[in-house]
Design an enzyme around this catalytic site. Structure first.
Site, PDB file in Angstrom:
ATOM      1  N   ARG A   1      52.174  30.962  33.364  1.00  0.00           N
ATOM      2  CA  ARG A   1      50.491  30.855  33.814  1.00  0.00           C
ATOM      3  C   ARG A   1      50.146  29.446  33.918  1.00  0.00           C
ATOM      4  O   ARG A   1      50.019  28.960  33.007  1.00  0.00           O
ATOM      5  CB  ARG A   1      49.860  31.724  33.127  1.00  0.00           C
ATOM      6  CG  ARG A   1      48.217  31.759  33.461  1.00  0.00           C
ATOM      7  CD  ARG A   1      47.549  32.764  32.873  1.00  0.00           C
ATOM      8  NE  ARG A   1      47.820  34.083  33.468  1.00  0.00           N
ATOM      9  CZ  ARG A   1      46.788  35.155  33.303  1.00  0.00           C
ATOM     10  NH1 ARG A   1      45.744  34.939  32.508  1.00  0.00           N
ATOM     11  NH2 ARG A   1      47.119  36.481  33.899  1.00  0.00           N
TER      12      ARG A   1
ATOM     13  N   HIS B   1      49.166  36.092  42.239  1.00  0.00           N
ATOM     14  CA  HIS B   1      49.183  36.793  40.923  1.00  0.00           C
ATOM     15  C   HIS B   1      50.135  37.943  41.322  1.00  0.00           C
ATOM     16  O   HIS B   1      49.822  39.140  41.154  1.00  0.00           O
ATOM     17  CB  HIS B   1      48.049  37.387  40.519  1.00  0.00           C
ATOM     18  CG  HIS B   1      47.857  37.576  38.976  1.00  0.00           C
ATOM     19  ND1 HIS B   1      49.206  37.806  38.147  1.00  0.00           N
ATOM     20  CD2 HIS B   1      47.071  38.197  38.130  1.00  0.00           C
ATOM     21  CE1 HIS B   1      48.826  38.127  37.067  1.00  0.00           C
ATOM     22  NE2 HIS B   1      47.367  38.363  36.967  1.00  0.00           N
TER      23      HIS B   1
ATOM     24  N   GLN C   1      50.823  41.025  39.071  1.00  0.00           N
ATOM     25  CA  GLN C   1      49.543  42.028  39.011  1.00  0.00           C
ATOM     26  C   GLN C   1      49.601  42.917  40.212  1.00  0.00           C
ATOM     27  O   GLN C   1      49.440  44.055  40.022  1.00  0.00           O
ATOM     28  CB  GLN C   1      48.247  41.198  39.097  1.00  0.00           C
ATOM     29  CG  GLN C   1      46.860  42.298  39.087  1.00  0.00           C
ATOM     30  CD  GLN C   1      46.738  42.736  38.096  1.00  0.00           C
ATOM     31  OE1 GLN C   1      46.590  42.051  36.756  1.00  0.00           O
ATOM     32  NE2 GLN C   1      46.604  44.046  38.019  1.00  0.00           N
TER      33      GLN C   1
ATOM     34  N   ASP D   1      37.690  41.954  41.801  1.00  0.00           N
ATOM     35  CA  ASP D   1      37.967  41.050  40.946  1.00  0.00           C
ATOM     36  C   ASP D   1      36.736  40.025  40.721  1.00  0.00           C
ATOM     37  O   ASP D   1      35.710  40.101  41.352  1.00  0.00           O
ATOM     38  CB  ASP D   1      39.149  40.167  40.979  1.00  0.00           C
ATOM     39  CG  ASP D   1      39.793  39.153  40.074  1.00  0.00           C
ATOM     40  OD1 ASP D   1      39.289  39.627  38.855  1.00  0.00           O
ATOM     41  OD2 ASP D   1      40.666  38.338  40.515  1.00  0.00           O
TER      42      ASP D   1
ATOM     43  N   CYS E   1      41.791  44.016  38.318  1.00  0.00           N
ATOM     44  CA  CYS E   1      42.958  43.676  37.509  1.00  0.00           C
ATOM     45  C   CYS E   1      42.699  43.298  36.059  1.00  0.00           C
ATOM     46  O   CYS E   1      43.277  43.250  35.159  1.00  0.00           O
ATOM     47  CB  CYS E   1      43.584  42.330  38.111  1.00  0.00           C
ATOM     48  SG  CYS E   1      42.327  41.061  38.403  1.00  0.00           S
TER      49      CYS E   1
ATOM     50  N   ARG F   1      51.330  47.028  34.055  1.00  0.00           N
ATOM     51  CA  ARG F   1      51.587  45.576  34.040  1.00  0.00           C
ATOM     52  C   ARG F   1      53.159  45.554  33.154  1.00  0.00           C
ATOM     53  O   ARG F   1      54.016  45.081  33.392  1.00  0.00           O
ATOM     54  CB  ARG F   1      50.774  44.557  33.198  1.00  0.00           C
ATOM     55  CG  ARG F   1      49.371  44.450  34.083  1.00  0.00           C
ATOM     56  CD  ARG F   1      49.783  43.729  35.344  1.00  0.00           C
ATOM     57  NE  ARG F   1      50.266  42.158  34.954  1.00  0.00           N
ATOM     58  CZ  ARG F   1      49.609  41.187  34.623  1.00  0.00           C
ATOM     59  NH1 ARG F   1      48.275  41.083  34.589  1.00  0.00           N
ATOM     60  NH2 ARG F   1      50.333  40.132  34.511  1.00  0.00           N
TER      61      ARG F   1
END
Ligand code: CP
Ligand code: NVA
Length: 302
Positions: A98, A125, A128, A220, A260, A288
């Site tokens: 990340r 992402h 995700q 988001d 998310c 996930r």
């Protein structure tokens, strides 16, 4: 090395990975396929879901994961990313990262002899988006002919959804204020995918246009990690794009709400929507784990 930095990297494998994720979730998976394998997990930013789901996923596949905070790595003191990639490649079988800058992940993958999996950058992402598509299939039955609307900041999560939706036959609209549009490069590629798959992409600052005939409403945070300096301005600019009961009433009957997580109730989404019956956010979070186990298998199984 074969890596997952963007949805573009799995253009031809998306359906196979999602099929595998469904099988894994249903318990149809050989015992310990990654026995003896190690995943290094580098984090330059905070995480709850990504960190725990990758760690648990590796354990359930028979391997192990090592958590590496960039603050504690020599990388955080200036050791080149290229040297970090070469050294880790001598110890581990895969690297999940990340990162603050997407370009750093590209650099890491360029010098790595083992697969690199992005767990979020400023651009995308991808893990995700795969978990989100697994969730959509479970709730709506199929992707083909369905439409998703992303409302708010055209950010990393939005970019990966723009790329994955056309690959699975979904239309996608983005409702965002001027100045908050998704990446132009991503949009260009997404439009190519949409042409190839006969799907539609709409980006509009008119939320009424973006919400036409929508089966999924997704939002988001307005202030992503790294955007904190713009917090006050973002809260003003993005306020008209809050997903609340009024906005949800424009979506199709049976539409679902997605996020998310982490979420800020009262900002990008009202509490009655995210905690209401249309919300599938905790299924997304669970998925996930299943989606990433499929990714780990795809990239790390001999
Ligand atoms: N959605 C997501 O990536 O959550 P974390 O930041 O908790 O990993
Ligand atoms: N767009 C958010 C996603 C967090 C999972 C961020 O980058 O902070």
């Amino acid at each position: 090395m074969n890596s997952l930095l963007s949805i573009t990297d799995i253009k031809d494998d998306v359906k196979d990975i999602l099929d595998l994720a469904s099988k894994i979730k249903a318990g149809e998976m050989e015992e310990k396929p990654l026995e003896g394998k190690t995943l290094a997990m580098i984090f330059e930013k905070s995480s709850t879901r990504t960190r725990v789901s990758f760690d648990v996923g590796m354990y359930q596949l028979g391997g192990r994961a090592i958590f590496l905070s960039s603050n504690d790595l020599q990388m955080g003191r200036g050791e080149p990313i290229s040297d970090t990639a070469k050294v880790l490649s001598r110890f581990v079988d895969g690297i999940m990262i990340r990162a603050i800058r997407h370009s750093d992940v590209v650099e890491l993958a360029k010098h790595s002899d083992v697969p690199v999996i992005s767990g979020l950058t400023d651009l995308e992402h991808p893990c995700q988006a795969l978990a989100d598509m697994l969730t959509i299939k479970e709730h709506l039955g199929d992707w083909k002919g369905k439409k998703i609307c992303f409302a708010g900041d055209g950010n990393n999560v939005c970019n990966s959804l723009l790329l994955i939706a056309p690959l699975l036959g979904m239309d996608i609209s983005v409702a965002c204020p001027k100045g908050y549009e998704p990446s132009e490069d991503i949009l260009k590629t997404a439009r190519e995918y949409a042409d190839e798959n006969n799907t539609q992409i709409v980006v509009s600052d008119d939320i009424g246009v973006a919400l036409e005939n929508v089966d999924v409403v997704y939002t988001d945070v307005w202030v992503s990690m790294g955007d904190e300096a713009e917090k006050a301005k973002r809260e003003i600019d993005l306020a008209p794009f809050q997903v609340n009961m009024d906005l949800m009433s424009f979506a199709n009957d049976g539409a679902i709400f997605m996020h998310c997580l982490p979420a800020v109730r009262g900002q990008e989404v009202s509490a009655d929507v995210i905690d209401g019956p249309k919300s599938v956010v905790f299924d997304q979070a669970e998925n996930r784990l299943h989606a990433q186990k499929a990714i780990l298998y795809h990239y790390m199984k001999d």
